[in-house]
Scaffold this motif. Structure first.
Motif, mmCIF file in Angstrom:
data_model
loop_
_atom_site.group_PDB
_atom_site.id
_atom_site.type_symbol
_atom_site.label_atom_id
_atom_site.label_comp_id
_atom_site.label_asym_id
_atom_site.label_seq_id
_atom_site.Cartn_x
_atom_site.Cartn_y
_atom_site.Cartn_z
ATOM 1 N N GLY A 226 0.809 -1.213 0.000
ATOM 2 C CA GLY A 226 0.000 0.000 0.000
ATOM 3 C C GLY A 226 0.841 1.261 0.000
ATOM 4 O O GLY A 226 2.029 1.242 -0.331
ATOM 5 N N THR A 227 0.190 2.352 0.397
ATOM 6 C CA THR A 227 0.789 3.686 0.356
ATOM 7 C C THR A 227 0.674 4.336 1.722
ATOM 8 O O THR A 227 -0.333 4.158 2.414
ATOM 9 C CB THR A 227 0.089 4.564 -0.691
ATOM 10 N N ALA A 228 1.701 5.094 2.107
ATOM 11 C CA ALA A 228 1.680 5.763 3.410
ATOM 12 C C ALA A 228 2.287 7.157 3.299
ATOM 13 O O ALA A 228 3.266 7.362 2.575
ATOM 14 C CB ALA A 228 2.445 4.944 4.442
ATOM 15 N N LYS A 229 1.682 8.099 4.032
ATOM 16 C CA LYS A 229 2.259 9.425 4.152
ATOM 17 C C LYS A 229 3.472 9.371 5.068
ATOM 18 O O LYS A 229 3.506 8.600 6.035
ATOM 19 C CB LYS A 229 1.237 10.411 4.717
ATOM 20 N N LEU A 230 4.446 10.207 4.782
ATOM 21 C CA LEU A 230 5.668 10.236 5.590
ATOM 22 C C LEU A 230 5.482 11.154 6.784
ATOM 23 O O LEU A 230 4.778 12.159 6.709
ATOM 24 C CB LEU A 230 6.841 10.716 4.737
ATOM 25 N N ARG A 231 6.137 10.831 7.882
ATOM 26 C CA ARG A 231 6.116 11.700 9.056
ATOM 27 C C ARG A 231 7.558 11.876 9.563
ATOM 28 O O ARG A 231 8.446 11.106 9.214
ATOM 29 C CB ARG A 231 5.227 11.121 10.154
ATOM 30 N N ASP A 232 7.726 12.898 10.378
ATOM 31 C CA ASP A 232 9.065 13.229 10.902
ATOM 32 C C ASP A 232 10.083 13.325 9.768
ATOM 33 O O ASP A 232 11.223 12.860 9.882
ATOM 34 C CB ASP A 232 9.528 12.186 11.930
ATOM 35 N N LEU A 233 9.651 13.951 8.673
ATOM 36 C CA LEU A 233 10.501 14.056 7.485
ATOM 37 C C LEU A 233 11.458 15.219 7.646
ATOM 38 O O LEU A 233 11.044 16.344 7.921
ATOM 39 C CB LEU A 233 9.612 14.250 6.254
ATOM 40 N N ARG A 234 12.747 14.954 7.476
ATOM 41 C CA ARG A 234 13.764 15.979 7.691
ATOM 42 C C ARG A 234 14.835 15.906 6.600
ATOM 43 O O ARG A 234 15.294 14.820 6.250
ATOM 44 C CB ARG A 234 14.430 15.787 9.064
ATOM 45 N N VAL A 235 15.189 17.056 6.089
ATOM 46 C CA VAL A 235 16.342 17.165 5.200
ATOM 47 C C VAL A 235 17.329 18.119 5.859
ATOM 48 O O VAL A 235 16.997 19.269 6.165
ATOM 49 C CB VAL A 235 15.959 17.692 3.807
ATOM 50 N N GLY A 237 21.198 19.167 5.080
ATOM 51 C CA GLY A 237 22.315 18.949 4.171
ATOM 52 C C GLY A 237 21.954 17.874 3.167
ATOM 53 O O GLY A 237 20.937 17.955 2.476
ATOM 54 N N SER A 238 22.771 16.831 3.099
ATOM 55 C CA SER A 238 22.513 15.738 2.160
ATOM 56 C C SER A 238 21.714 14.603 2.797
ATOM 57 O O SER A 238 21.427 13.601 2.135
ATOM 58 C CB SER A 238 23.840 15.181 1.627
ATOM 59 N N ASN A 239 21.351 14.755 4.061
ATOM 60 C CA ASN A 239 20.670 13.680 4.777
ATOM 61 C C ASN A 239 19.151 13.832 4.726
ATOM 62 O O ASN A 239 18.613 14.917 4.989
ATOM 63 C CB ASN A 239 21.118 13.642 6.238
ATOM 64 N N LEU A 240 18.484 12.740 4.413
ATOM 65 C CA LEU A 240 17.024 12.675 4.389
ATOM 66 C C LEU A 240 16.576 11.554 5.323
ATOM 67 O O LEU A 240 16.947 10.395 5.123
ATOM 68 C CB LEU A 240 16.521 12.404 2.970
ATOM 69 N N ASN A 241 15.797 11.892 6.327
ATOM 70 C CA ASN A 241 15.292 10.910 7.288
ATOM 71 C C ASN A 241 13.779 11.016 7.385
ATOM 72 O O ASN A 241 13.227 12.124 7.344
ATOM 73 C CB ASN A 241 15.892 11.128 8.681
#
Length: 286
Positions: A226-235, A237-241
Motif C-alpha cells: 500500500g501507500t503511506a504518508k511520511l512523518r518526521d521528514l527531515r532534510v 544537508g545531504s541527509n534525508l530521514n
C-alpha cells in the motif's frame, strides 16, 4: 534598527568630514560627493562588531575542515577571525572596494594569517564560491534574496550560510541567535531531493515520491502492501530521514529511512519491521 542607526551614523560622519575639508568646494558639492561615495556600492560598508563575528562563526560551526567565504568582506575581520580564531583551512573575502581590500590584506599580514586568508576584488553575483563550506553575509535582504538561487544551486549540500541581521526572504533559517541586540541567521544548504525514487528489497518494489521547498519536504511511500504518508521528514544537508507505517497482512509495519543523497542516487538504510536493509535508491528522470 541597530543596523539602520549604524548606517545613518556613518552617513552623518561622512557628511561632517566632507564639509570640514576641501574649502575650495562648496558645502553642498562636498555633501553630494560624500553621499555618492557612500552609496557607490549596492551595500554600504558597516563593520560587524567583534562579538557578532565570533557568534556568527560559532553558529556555523567553523573549523579546520572549512573554507569560509565572506561576501562583502569589508576590512576582512570575519575572514581573519575565521582563520586566526577558528583555524579554518582557508578564508576568502570578496569586495568591490579597493581601499577595504588593501586594509584587509594589511591586517592579514599583521595577524600572521595571510597564507590562509585571501581577499579579492570581485562582484559577489559572478564570483565562483562553489568551494565554500561556510558563507557569511552582512548584506541587505534584497541582496540575500538575489544571491539565494546561486547559494542553493552552486553550494554543496551541508554548506552553512550565516547572515548578520538580514534574512533570506521566505527561506526559513535552520537556526537563529541574538548577540548584542543583533539577529543572526543560519541556513544549511539542503540537497535537492524532490522527485520519484525507486528501489527493491527481495524483489519487492518501493517508490518514494517527494516534494520540496528549501529544507521542507513532504511525500508518500508506495510499497507492496500500500501507500503511506511520511512523518518526521527531515532534510539536513545531504541527509534525508523519515518514519512511516505500511499496512501488511492486516498489521502496521513500522518503517525508518535514513538516506544520504548524492545527485540522482541516494544511499540509505531502510528499516522494515525491525530489520535493516541497505538500499540504493535511484531518482527517475523527470
Amino acid at each position: 534598527m541597530q543596523a539602520f542607526k549604524a548606517i545613518t551614523a556613518a552617513i552623518l560622519l561622512m557628511l561632517w568630514a566632507a564639509v570640514s575639508a576641501a574649502p575650495q568646494e562648496s558645502t553642498s558639492e562636498r555633501a553630494i560627493k560624500a553621499l555618492e561615495d557612500f552609496f557607490k556600492f549596492d551595500v554600504p560598508y558597516v563593520p560587524t562588531p567583534p562579538e557578532v563575528v565570533k557568534t556568527m562563526l560559532k553558529l556555523a560551526g567553523a573549523g579546520p575542515d572549512d573554507t569560509v567565504y565572506d561576501l562583502g568582506s569589508g576590512d576582512g575581520r570575519i575572514v581573519i577571525a575565521a582563520v586566526r580564531d577558528f583555524g579554518v583551512k582557508k578564508g576568502v573575502g570578496i569586495d568591490l572596494d579597493q581601499d577595504l581590500i588593501n586594509r584587509a590584506l594589511q591586517t592579514a599580514v599583521r595577524e600572521g594569517v595571510d597564507g590562509r586568508a585571501e581577499f579579492h576584488i570581485s562582484d559577489i553575483f559572478t564570483t565562483d564560491f562553489s568551494d565554500a563550506t561556510v558563507m557569511t553575509l552582512y548584506l541587505l535582504e534584497k541582496i540575500n534574496v538575489q544571491l539565494r538561487p546561486r547559494i542553493l544551486d552552486e553550494l554543496n549540500p551541508g554548506t552553512r550560510v550565516v547572515s548578520h541581521h538580514f534574512s533570506m526572504g521566505d527561506w526559513s533559517p535552520d537556526a537563529e541567535r541574538n548577540e548584542h541586540q543583533r539577529r543572526i541567521y543560519m541556513w544549511i544548504v539542503p540537497a535537492k531531493v524532490a522527485g520519484i525514487w525507486t528501489w527493491t528489497i527481495e524483489d519487492q518494489a518501493y517508490r518514494l515520491e517527494l516534494e520540496q521547498k528549501y529544507q521542507k519536504v513532504s511525500g508518500t511511500l508506495h510499497g507492496p502492501s500500500g501507500t503511506a504518508k511520511l512523518r518526521d521528514l527531515r532534510v539536513r544537508g545531504s541527509n534525508l530521514n523519515f518514519e512511516t507505517d505500511l499496512r501488511g497482512r492486516g498489521a502496521s509495519i513500522p518503517i525508518y529511512f535514513k538516506g544520504n543523497s548524492a545527485g540522482e542516487v541516494m544511499d540509505a538504510v531502510f528499516e522494515l519491521n525491525g530489520q535493516a536493509h541497505h538500499v540504493v535508491a535511484n531518482r527517475l528522470p523527470q
